[in-house]
Design an enzyme around this catalytic site. Structure first.
Site, PDB file in Angstrom:
ATOM      1  N   ASP A   1     -45.385  23.716  -3.211  1.00  0.00           N
ATOM      2  CA  ASP A   1     -44.007  23.581  -2.717  1.00  0.00           C
ATOM      3  C   ASP A   1     -43.197  24.761  -3.218  1.00  0.00           C
ATOM      4  O   ASP A   1     -43.331  25.165  -4.380  1.00  0.00           O
ATOM      5  CB  ASP A   1     -43.406  22.246  -3.220  1.00  0.00           C
ATOM      6  CG  ASP A   1     -42.184  21.808  -2.418  1.00  0.00           C
ATOM      7  OD1 ASP A   1     -41.202  22.573  -2.353  1.00  0.00           O
ATOM      8  OD2 ASP A   1     -42.216  20.686  -1.867  1.00  0.00           O
TER       9      ASP A   1
ATOM     10  N   ASP B   1     -45.133  29.540  -1.576  1.00  0.00           N
ATOM     11  CA  ASP B   1     -44.706  29.447  -0.174  1.00  0.00           C
ATOM     12  C   ASP B   1     -45.919  29.400   0.753  1.00  0.00           C
ATOM     13  O   ASP B   1     -46.886  30.155   0.547  1.00  0.00           O
ATOM     14  CB  ASP B   1     -43.847  30.687   0.141  1.00  0.00           C
ATOM     15  CG  ASP B   1     -42.925  30.435   1.305  1.00  0.00           C
ATOM     16  OD1 ASP B   1     -43.424  30.226   2.428  1.00  0.00           O
ATOM     17  OD2 ASP B   1     -41.704  30.424   1.077  1.00  0.00           O
TER      18      ASP B   1
ATOM     19  N   TYR C   1     -36.817  23.254  16.798  1.00  0.00           N
ATOM     20  CA  TYR C   1     -37.613  22.406  15.898  1.00  0.00           C
ATOM     21  C   TYR C   1     -38.685  21.646  16.686  1.00  0.00           C
ATOM     22  O   TYR C   1     -39.851  21.587  16.269  1.00  0.00           O
ATOM     23  CB  TYR C   1     -36.684  21.427  15.162  1.00  0.00           C
ATOM     24  CG  TYR C   1     -37.375  20.416  14.287  1.00  0.00           C
ATOM     25  CD1 TYR C   1     -38.064  20.799  13.138  1.00  0.00           C
ATOM     26  CD2 TYR C   1     -37.325  19.048  14.599  1.00  0.00           C
ATOM     27  CE1 TYR C   1     -38.698  19.850  12.326  1.00  0.00           C
ATOM     28  CE2 TYR C   1     -37.939  18.100  13.792  1.00  0.00           C
ATOM     29  CZ  TYR C   1     -38.627  18.503  12.653  1.00  0.00           C
ATOM     30  OH  TYR C   1     -39.239  17.568  11.856  1.00  0.00           O
TER      31      TYR C   1
ATOM     32  N   ASN D   1     -37.698   7.954  12.241  1.00  0.00           N
ATOM     33  CA  ASN D   1     -36.676   8.251  11.216  1.00  0.00           C
ATOM     34  C   ASN D   1     -37.076   7.587   9.899  1.00  0.00           C
ATOM     35  O   ASN D   1     -37.017   6.369   9.792  1.00  0.00           O
ATOM     36  CB  ASN D   1     -35.315   7.708  11.655  1.00  0.00           C
ATOM     37  CG  ASN D   1     -34.682   8.580  12.702  1.00  0.00           C
ATOM     38  OD1 ASN D   1     -35.232   8.731  13.798  1.00  0.00           O
ATOM     39  ND2 ASN D   1     -33.568   9.185  12.374  1.00  0.00           N
TER      40      ASN D   1
ATOM     41  N   ARG E   1     -22.023  13.880  17.508  1.00  0.00           N
ATOM     42  CA  ARG E   1     -22.710  15.143  17.197  1.00  0.00           C
ATOM     43  C   ARG E   1     -23.209  15.754  18.493  1.00  0.00           C
ATOM     44  O   ARG E   1     -23.778  15.051  19.339  1.00  0.00           O
ATOM     45  CB  ARG E   1     -23.898  14.877  16.265  1.00  0.00           C
ATOM     46  CG  ARG E   1     -23.477  14.731  14.821  1.00  0.00           C
ATOM     47  CD  ARG E   1     -24.637  14.948  13.914  1.00  0.00           C
ATOM     48  NE  ARG E   1     -25.802  14.161  14.345  1.00  0.00           N
ATOM     49  CZ  ARG E   1     -26.901  14.047  13.638  1.00  0.00           C
ATOM     50  NH1 ARG E   1     -27.011  14.663  12.487  1.00  0.00           N
ATOM     51  NH2 ARG E   1     -27.917  13.323  14.063  1.00  0.00           N
TER      52      ARG E   1
END
Ligand SMILES: NC(=O)c1ccc[n+]([C@@H]2O[C@H](COP(=O)([O-])OP(=O)(O)OC[C@H]3O[C@@H](n4cnc5c(N)ncnc54)[C@H](O)[C@@H]3O)[C@@H](O)[C@H]2O)c1
Length: 304
Positions: free
Chosen positions: A31, A52, A139, A168, A262
């Protein structure tokens, strides 16, 4: 099994590594700490490598010697991809290719990829594995490319890849996230009322991270390869009723304000989970109310 978790210091990773350790797996985390927190892994018996996934040499060194990889490291949201689509592509497409290629060269047998419903984009719900992906955000496009490479590495070299499309996700270790459940709990702890974007009639499929991690574990330990699965509850919950449940769980009426909607917010989003039930024998076990209680217990114990 020796398991490498990329992005293991993040929200899902911090929950997953605990489950892997409980199951007796040896765990390495790679990470770069761009979003995750080293503190989430404090005291755990695992190997942590700060680095990375865009560093090809490092990825090759770290992947070698593992039997399985769970690839979570990513640019994780639509807003970040709109702000910097090139970075989103580099991390989610080239980064994923780097990890897959290192797995091929090291002879890793299992690979689980964290995808999302974003590749399906403008398809109407429920999200299913057989609908043609029609992404509407960078994305969605970068996750779709990642899915494509996972399937291609299975098709071309027999790498044991499984693509899981998470709904989600909510739960402990999400203090750094801007997902709606984390945001509502942080609003409550900060003493401001809950703010809903738009009229709150928009719906989502909320899955508890513990249930999700069981699905990742099953996929990792199975022999199923070259397949895509929706990982969700199949239940549609409106943001307005989520706000009501959050208030019930925290035991106070904190007040709800409605802000502007949004831009580009999807009105309805939930998944059908027939395939994962049938093929992996997985189904969610934690109700939204119980999961929110667990999440609140974790949030309210944090030092801010
Ligand atoms: N949380 C959700 O609701 C959700 C839904 C669908 C898909 N996903 C996917 O699940 C995965 C994990 O998401 P999360 O919610 O735990 O996010 P997170 O941001 O908490 O975790 C991602 C981790 O990856 C690390 N990372 C980012 N870029 C990196 C890089 N270039 N090299 C190495 N490490 C890097 C971050 O530091 C972080 O710890 C992601 O791939 C995300 O796209 C999450």
């Amino acid at each position: 099994m020796k398991v490498l978790v990329t992005g293991g210091a993040g929200f899902i990773g911090a929950n997953l590594v605990r489950l892997l350790l409980e199951r007796g797996h040896a765990v390495t985390v790679l990470d770069n700490l761009s979003a995750g927190r080293r503190a989430y892994l404090e005291g755990l018996p695992l190997t942590f490598v700060e680095g990375d996934i865009l560093d090809v040499e490092l990825v090759g060194q770290v992947v070698a010697g593992h039997d399985g990889v769970v690839h979570l490291a990513a640019q994780t949201g639509v807003p970040g991809s709109l702000a910097n689509p090139r970075r989103d592509c580099e991390v989610n497409v080239i980064g994923t290719l780097n990890v897959l290629e290192a797995c091929r060269q090291a002879g890793v047998s299992r690979f689980v990829f964290a995808s999302s419903n974003a590749p399906l984009g403008r398809q109407s719900p429920p999200a299913t594995e057989d609908k043609a992906p029609l992404p509407i955000s960078p994305y969605g496009a970068s996750k779709l490319a990642g899915e494509g490479y996972c399937l291609a590495y299975h098709g071309s070299w027999g790498l044991g890849t499984v693509v899981l499309r998470f709904a989600n996700v909510y739960g402990p270790y999400s203090a750094h996230k801007s997902s709606v459940v984390a945001k509502f709990f942080k609003d409550v702890l900060a003493g401001r009322g809950i703010t809903i974007d738009g009229d709150g009639g928009q719906t989502r499929d909320f899955i508890y991270v513990g249930d999700l991690c069981r699905a990742i574990l099953l996929a990792l330990e199975s022999e199923v390869s070259g397949e895509v699965f929706q990982i969700a509850t199949g239940v549609e919950t409106s943001i307005r009723s989520l706000a009501e449940m959050v208030q019930e769980v925290v035991g106070q009426d904190v007040g709800v304000q409605y802000g502007p909607p949004r831009q580009g917010d999807i009105r309805k989003n939930y998944s059908a989970i027939r395939k994962v039930r049938r093929v992996l024998g997985w189904h969610p076990m934690v109700s939204l109310e119980a999961g929110l209680r667990d999440t609140w217990t974790w949030f309210s114990a944090q030092r801010w």
